[in-house]
Design a protein around this motif. Structure first.
Motif, short mmCIF file in Angstrom:
data_model
loop_
_atom_site.label_atom_id
_atom_site.label_comp_id
_atom_site.label_asym_id
_atom_site.label_seq_id
_atom_site.Cartn_x
_atom_site.Cartn_y
_atom_site.Cartn_z
N LYS A 188 0.82 -1.21 0.00
CA LYS A 188 0.00 0.00 0.00
C LYS A 188 0.86 1.27 0.00
O LYS A 188 0.39 2.35 -0.36
CB LYS A 188 -0.96 0.00 1.19
N TYR A 189 2.14 1.11 0.41
CA TYR A 189 3.06 2.24 0.36
C TYR A 189 3.99 2.15 -0.86
O TYR A 189 4.20 3.13 -1.55
CB TYR A 189 3.92 2.31 1.63
N SER A 190 4.53 0.97 -1.10
CA SER A 190 5.55 0.81 -2.14
C SER A 190 5.00 0.94 -3.55
O SER A 190 5.65 1.55 -4.41
CB SER A 190 6.24 -0.55 -1.98
N VAL A 191 3.80 0.41 -3.81
CA VAL A 191 3.25 0.47 -5.17
C VAL A 191 2.96 1.89 -5.62
O VAL A 191 3.38 2.31 -6.71
CB VAL A 191 1.99 -0.43 -5.29
N PRO A 192 2.24 2.72 -4.82
CA PRO A 192 2.01 4.11 -5.25
C PRO A 192 3.30 4.90 -5.45
O PRO A 192 3.43 5.65 -6.42
CB PRO A 192 1.18 4.70 -4.10
N VAL A 193 4.27 4.71 -4.54
CA VAL A 193 5.55 5.42 -4.66
C VAL A 193 6.29 4.96 -5.91
O VAL A 193 6.85 5.77 -6.66
CB VAL A 193 6.42 5.20 -3.40
#
Length: 209
Positions: A188-193
Motif C-alpha cells: 500500500k506504500y511501495s506500489v504508489p511510490v
C-alpha cells in the motif's frame, strides 16, 4: 527509524568500503590523464601531442554518462517487479537474476564514467587553461569546472553506485540494501511510490530537450 538504522538498511551487501576505492582508482585515472594532456598541450605543434590532447576531449562526456545512467534507471524500474515476483516464486529466479545482472552493468559503467569525469573536472579546477576551458564547454557541458558541479556529480554518481550494488551483488548474485527495502515494504506504500516515481522519471526523460 533512526538515521543509523536507515543507513544500515540501505547499505548494500558489498558495503561502502568499495565505493571509496573505486572513486580513488577511476578519479585518479581521469585526473592524471587531464594533467598529462595539459602538459602535452604545450607541444601541440607535435603531431602525437596534438593527437592525445584532442582524444581526451572526445573520449568522455556528460551526455554519454547521462545516457547510460538513464538506461540504468529505467532498467532498475523494470527490475523491481521481477524482484518482487522472485520473492514469491522460484520460477522467476533465473530470469530475474540475469536481468538484474544486465541492469547492473549500466550502473557499473555509468559510475566508472562519472568517476573519470570527476577526475578531469578536479584537474581543471586546480589548473584551468585554454585546453581545460575547451574540455568543460565542449565535452562536459559545464560552464566551468566549479566546486558546485563537482559536488553535484559526486552525489549523482554515488546514488548510481548505491542502486547498482543494491540491485546485484557480484559475489553472491543477490539483491540487498535499497532494493530489499523497497520490495519488502507494504504494498500500500511501495506500489504508489513506485508508480509515481516511474511515471515521473519516464515523463522527465520524454520531455528532456
Amino acid at each position: 527509524m533512526t538515521k543509523q538504522a536507515f543507513f544500515k538498511v540501505i547499505t548494500p551487501e558489498s558495503g561502502f568500503r568499495d565505493l571509496l576505492g573505486i572513486y580513488i582508482n577511476w578519479t585518479g585515472v581521469g585526473f592524471v590523464c587531464a594533467i598529462i594532456a595539459e602538459r602535452l598541450d604545450h607541444f601541440s605543434g607535435v603531431s602525437y601531442a596534438s593527437y592525445y590532447t584532442t582524444s581526451l576531449n572526445s573520449a568522455i562526456g556528460v551526455k554519454f554518462w547521462a545516457l547510460i545512467s538513464i538506461i540504468g534507471l529505467l532498467l532498475f524500474c523494470l527490475s523491481l517487479p521481477l524482484v518482487y515476483l522472485d520473492q514469491r516464486s522460484t520460477r522467476f529466479k533465473k530470469n530475474c537474476q540475469r536481468f538484474r545482472y544486465f541492469s547492473y552493468g549500466f550502473f557499473l559503467v555509468a559510475f566508472d564514467e562519472g568517476a573519470l569525469i570527476l577526475g578531469i573536472l578536479l584537474a581543471n579546477l586546480i589548473h584551468t587553461n585554454e585546453r581545460a576551458d575547451l574540455l568543460t564547454t565542449k565535452s562536459f557541458l559545464f560552464t566551468e569546472a566549479s566546486f558546485l558541479s563537482i559536488v553535484a556529480l559526486i552525489i549523482a554518481n554515488s546514488l548510481l553506485w548505491l542502486l547498482g550494488e543494491s540491485l546485484y551483488n557480484r559475489q553472491h548474485k543477490n539483491y540487498s540494501g535499497v532494493v530489499y527495502l523497497i520490495v519488502t515494504s507494504p504494498l500500500k506504500y511501495s506500489v504508489p511510490v513506485y508508480l509515481l516515481f516511474t511515471i515521473a522519471f519516464v515523463m522527465l526523460v520524454i520531455n528532456q530537450s
